[in-house]
Motif scaffolding. Structure first.
Motif, mmCIF file in Angstrom:
data_model
loop_
_atom_site.group_PDB
_atom_site.id
_atom_site.type_symbol
_atom_site.label_atom_id
_atom_site.label_comp_id
_atom_site.label_asym_id
_atom_site.label_seq_id
_atom_site.Cartn_x
_atom_site.Cartn_y
_atom_site.Cartn_z
ATOM 1 N N ALA A 146 96.893 2.283 26.579
ATOM 2 C CA ALA A 146 95.752 1.587 25.992
ATOM 3 C C ALA A 146 95.233 0.451 26.864
ATOM 4 C CB ALA A 146 96.146 1.030 24.617
ATOM 5 N N MET A 147 95.959 0.108 27.925
ATOM 6 C CA MET A 147 95.523 -0.995 28.784
ATOM 7 C C MET A 147 94.284 -0.618 29.580
ATOM 8 S SD MET A 147 99.110 -2.413 30.353
ATOM 9 C CE MET A 147 100.212 -3.477 29.389
ATOM 10 N N PRO A 148 93.359 -1.553 29.746
ATOM 11 C CA PRO A 148 92.206 -1.275 30.613
ATOM 12 C C PRO A 148 92.634 -1.241 32.069
ATOM 13 C CG PRO A 148 92.193 -3.571 29.908
ATOM 14 C CD PRO A 148 93.303 -2.902 29.147
ATOM 15 N N ASP A 149 91.812 -0.625 32.906
ATOM 16 C CA ASP A 149 92.104 -0.584 34.338
ATOM 17 C C ASP A 149 92.278 -2.000 34.868
ATOM 18 O OD1 ASP A 149 91.906 2.140 34.309
ATOM 19 O OD2 ASP A 149 89.864 2.210 35.126
ATOM 20 N N GLY A 150 93.335 -2.184 35.667
ATOM 21 C CA GLY A 150 93.575 -3.478 36.279
ATOM 22 C C GLY A 150 94.400 -4.437 35.456
ATOM 23 N N ARG A 151 94.741 -4.075 34.223
ATOM 24 C CA ARG A 151 95.521 -5.020 33.401
ATOM 25 C C ARG A 151 96.912 -5.244 33.980
ATOM 26 N NH1 ARG A 151 97.901 -8.383 32.079
ATOM 27 N NH2 ARG A 151 98.203 -9.462 30.101
ATOM 28 N N VAL A 152 97.481 -4.240 34.642
ATOM 29 C CA VAL A 152 98.732 -4.408 35.379
ATOM 30 C C VAL A 152 98.401 -4.433 36.858
ATOM 31 C CG1 VAL A 152 101.010 -3.471 35.878
ATOM 32 C CG2 VAL A 152 100.079 -3.294 33.569
ATOM 33 N N HIS A 153 98.621 -5.585 37.489
ATOM 34 C CA HIS A 153 98.293 -5.789 38.903
ATOM 35 C C HIS A 153 99.474 -5.370 39.765
ATOM 36 C CE1 HIS A 153 97.849 -8.281 42.590
ATOM 37 N NE2 HIS A 153 96.557 -8.043 42.415
ATOM 38 N N THR A 154 99.196 -4.858 40.946
ATOM 39 C CA THR A 154 100.254 -4.365 41.827
ATOM 40 C C THR A 154 101.297 -5.434 42.121
ATOM 41 O OG1 THR A 154 98.645 -2.894 42.866
ATOM 42 C CG2 THR A 154 100.726 -3.249 44.032
ATOM 43 N N ARG A 158 100.611 -7.392 56.658
ATOM 44 C CA ARG A 158 99.162 -7.233 56.631
ATOM 45 C C ARG A 158 98.718 -5.809 56.927
ATOM 46 N NH1 ARG A 158 97.615 -12.635 60.213
ATOM 47 N NH2 ARG A 158 97.707 -14.146 58.499
ATOM 48 N N THR A 159 99.640 -4.916 57.206
ATOM 49 C CA THR A 159 99.290 -3.556 57.606
ATOM 50 C C THR A 159 98.454 -2.871 56.526
ATOM 51 O OG1 THR A 159 101.366 -3.382 58.838
ATOM 52 C CG2 THR A 159 100.184 -1.326 58.358
ATOM 53 N N PRO A 160 97.248 -2.430 56.836
ATOM 54 C CA PRO A 160 96.406 -1.755 55.834
ATOM 55 C C PRO A 160 97.098 -0.529 55.264
ATOM 56 C CG PRO A 160 95.132 -2.314 57.791
ATOM 57 C CD PRO A 160 96.575 -2.557 58.142
ATOM 58 N N GLY A 161 96.894 -0.312 53.983
ATOM 59 C CA GLY A 161 97.438 0.860 53.323
ATOM 60 C C GLY A 161 98.826 0.694 52.768
ATOM 61 N N THR A 162 99.515 -0.399 53.134
ATOM 62 C CA THR A 162 100.842 -0.648 52.592
ATOM 63 C C THR A 162 100.740 -1.460 51.301
ATOM 64 O OG1 THR A 162 101.128 -2.704 53.828
ATOM 65 C CG2 THR A 162 101.807 -0.660 54.911
ATOM 66 N N PHE A 163 101.846 -1.534 50.566
ATOM 67 C CA PHE A 163 101.910 -2.323 49.330
ATOM 68 C C PHE A 163 101.495 -3.765 49.597
ATOM 69 C CE2 PHE A 163 104.726 -5.340 47.038
ATOM 70 C CZ PHE A 163 104.200 -5.207 45.764
ATOM 71 N N THR A 164 102.113 -4.380 50.609
ATOM 72 C CA THR A 164 101.815 -5.772 50.896
ATOM 73 C C THR A 164 100.427 -5.930 51.520
ATOM 74 O OG1 THR A 164 103.033 -5.538 52.978
ATOM 75 C CG2 THR A 164 104.206 -6.504 51.119
ATOM 76 N N GLY A 165 100.011 -4.961 52.326
ATOM 77 C CA GLY A 165 98.691 -5.035 52.932
ATOM 78 C C GLY A 165 97.581 -5.078 51.900
ATOM 79 N N GLY A 166 97.740 -4.316 50.837
ATOM 80 C CA GLY A 166 96.757 -4.340 49.759
ATOM 81 C C GLY A 166 96.698 -5.677 49.055
ATOM 82 N N LEU A 167 97.862 -6.305 48.882
ATOM 83 C CA LEU A 167 97.882 -7.624 48.255
ATOM 84 C C LEU A 167 97.172 -8.651 49.123
ATOM 85 C CD1 LEU A 167 101.550 -7.811 46.878
ATOM 86 C CD2 LEU A 167 99.468 -7.185 45.653
ATOM 87 N N VAL A 168 97.494 -8.659 50.418
ATOM 88 C CA VAL A 168 96.872 -9.609 51.336
ATOM 89 C C VAL A 168 95.359 -9.426 51.334
ATOM 90 C CG1 VAL A 168 96.626 -10.248 53.763
ATOM 91 C CG2 VAL A 168 98.906 -9.842 52.799
ATOM 92 N N GLU A 169 94.911 -8.186 51.384
ATOM 93 C CA GLU A 169 93.481 -7.909 51.420
ATOM 94 C C GLU A 169 92.790 -8.410 50.153
ATOM 95 O OE1 GLU A 169 90.479 -4.103 52.195
ATOM 96 O OE2 GLU A 169 92.545 -3.755 51.528
ATOM 97 N N GLY A 170 93.454 -8.241 49.008
ATOM 98 C CA GLY A 170 92.848 -8.670 47.752
ATOM 99 C C GLY A 170 92.871 -10.174 47.539
ATOM 100 N N TRP A 171 93.932 -10.831 47.997
ATOM 101 C CA TRP A 171 94.102 -12.261 47.741
ATOM 102 C C TRP A 171 93.388 -13.155 48.752
ATOM 103 C CZ3 TRP A 171 100.035 -11.647 46.678
ATOM 104 C CH2 TRP A 171 100.222 -11.365 45.327
#
Length: 417
Positions: free
Chosen positions: A273-281, A33-46
């Motif tokens: 050509a992909m729009p922003d966000g088409r590939v999710h972290t 859950r640590t903010p700023g980390t790869f996993t922290g960003g996922l937790v925050e978004g989900w």
């Protein structure tokens, strides 16, 4: 090629591994859950998404009514409900009062929507199996076995075995092991009334509901990094998604140049050509993964009914492979449902389409979303997708994930006067 993944092993002291090594699932949850980390960003978004009122995945934001009429299962299409009920009560019988309370939820509880496929324990729904006595783990797995087809159980269990193998390879067995999964029950096990179970964790998530002899098995997530075990007691388990990969390539090979170009939404897995966000972290190209219960996923590519017969056969094969976890009777019912919407079924592709290429595809209709995606490394060191890291997702659009459309009809018909 067997063992190809081993060239991508991190050094044992790499921070990706060293910072996690030795943590138990709950300590790792806090770390993740640590903010700023790869996993922290996922937790925050989900985290905010799962409490949204469930509607279901749609292609345009509008729910179609009448797709999932709740009628008793037809002869020969019944789910193995008696065996499932017996297995569920055998599980309950080996639990104490606190464990039973933790395991059990209402049949329409929002907790259904907390499942996830990463290795970190974002939501601790139900019982965490690697922290339970062996008898509890055995009874939980017996419930899964009683519910699925033999080949379906073997495939789902293979994901768990590979997860344990990966944990051994990278020395992270406290968070990656055969039993690092949560199980929950929804509703009271019953021959007719709606109830079900949920198993979820790294690379394996199953949501199963039965009512009136019918079965819904959706959402389903199956994945593997790597897609083989090359050492130890389960050595030789490999190519876990070979049929789904082959069928996708077969479908593309059956198209003419114009059809293939139309099916190919993007030529590269990460395309300018992909729009922003088409590939999710976390999900990469997947659109229907965890916490996407209400997502609008527009159809793309080519309409299957317009394709050559060989391509249509491959599309049917993809659908059959994705629903093969269902027992024989419910599988027949599900395939009949899918076939009835073949003229509204679309197929889309991203990436290369030759043998050995990495790619994404989606088969989509009003009653089915089936996705396959090759992924980048998570616990192995590569930043472009590899053929040995596969994720697959199955959804039932327009409101019958978790059997919700059936549950609502049952509740309306059986509401006290």
């Amino acid at each position: 090629m067997s063992g190809e993944f081993r060239q991508y092993l991190f050094p044992p002291d790499h921070p990706r591994l060293a910072e996690v090594r030795g943590l138990d699932p709950y300590a790792y949850r806090e770390h993740a859950r640590t903010p700023g980390t790869f996993t922290g960003g996922l937790v925050e978004g989900w985290t905010p998404l799962y409490r949204s009122e469930f509607r279901g995945v749609t292609e345009d934001g509008t729910l179609r009514e009448g797709l999932y009429e709740l009628t008793p299962a037809e002869a020969g299409e019944q789910a193995p409900v008696a065996a499932m009920v017996a297995a569920a009560y055998e599980l309950l019988d080996v639990l104490d009062d606190d464990q039973r309370k933790r395991l059990s939820f209402d049949v329409d509880a929002v907790e259904w929507q907390t499942w996830a496929n990463p290795e970190f324990l974002q939501f601790d729904t139900g019982l965490r199996l690697d922290l339970q006595p062996e008898i509890v783990r055995e009874k939980a797995l017996a419930l899964v076995r009683a519910s699925l087809s033999p080949e379906g159980f073997a495939q789902a269990h293979a994901m768990m075995l590979v997860n344990g193998f990966l944990g051994e390879v990278v020395d992270l067995e406290s968070v990656l092991n055969e039993w690092s999964y949560n199980i929950a029950l929804y509703g009271d096990p019953d021959p007719r009334a709606p109830w079900g179970w949920q198993l979820y964790g790294h690379h394996c998530a199953l949501n199963c509901l039965v009512v009136e002899g019918r079965m819904s098995l959706s959402p389903v997530f199956l994945g593997a990094e790597p897609d083989e075990i090359d050492a130890g007691p389960h050595a030789g388990l490999r190519d876990l998604f070979a049929d789904r990969v082959r069928l996708g390539l077969d479908l593309m090979a059956a198209l003419d140049d114009d059809q293939r170009a139309t099916a190919t939404v993007f030529e590269h897995m990460v395309d300018p050509a992909m729009p922003d966000g088409r590939v999710h972290t976390g999900d990469e190209r997947h659109l229907a993964g965890a916490f996407q219960d209400n997502r609008v996923i527009r159809v793309e590519g080519v309409r299957v009914a317009d394709l050559p017969e060989a391509a249509q056969r491959a599309a049917r094969g993809i659908a059959e492979s994705f629903v093969s976890l269902l027992p024989e009777g419910p599988r027949a019912a599900r395939l009949r449902e899918i076939e009835a919407h073949l003229d509204e079924t679309w197929f889309s592709w991203i990436g290369g389409s030759r043998s050995g290429d990495v790619f994404y595809y989606r088969l989509q209709s009003p009653v089915l979303i089936a996705e396959l995606d090759h992924h980048c490394g998570v616990f192995l060191d590569y930043d472009t997708p590899q053929p040995f890291h596969v994720h697959t997702v199955l959804r039932t659009p327009h409101g019958n994930d978790y059997g919700r459309a059936w549950v609502r009809q049952w509740q309306e018909r059986n509401r006290p006067v």
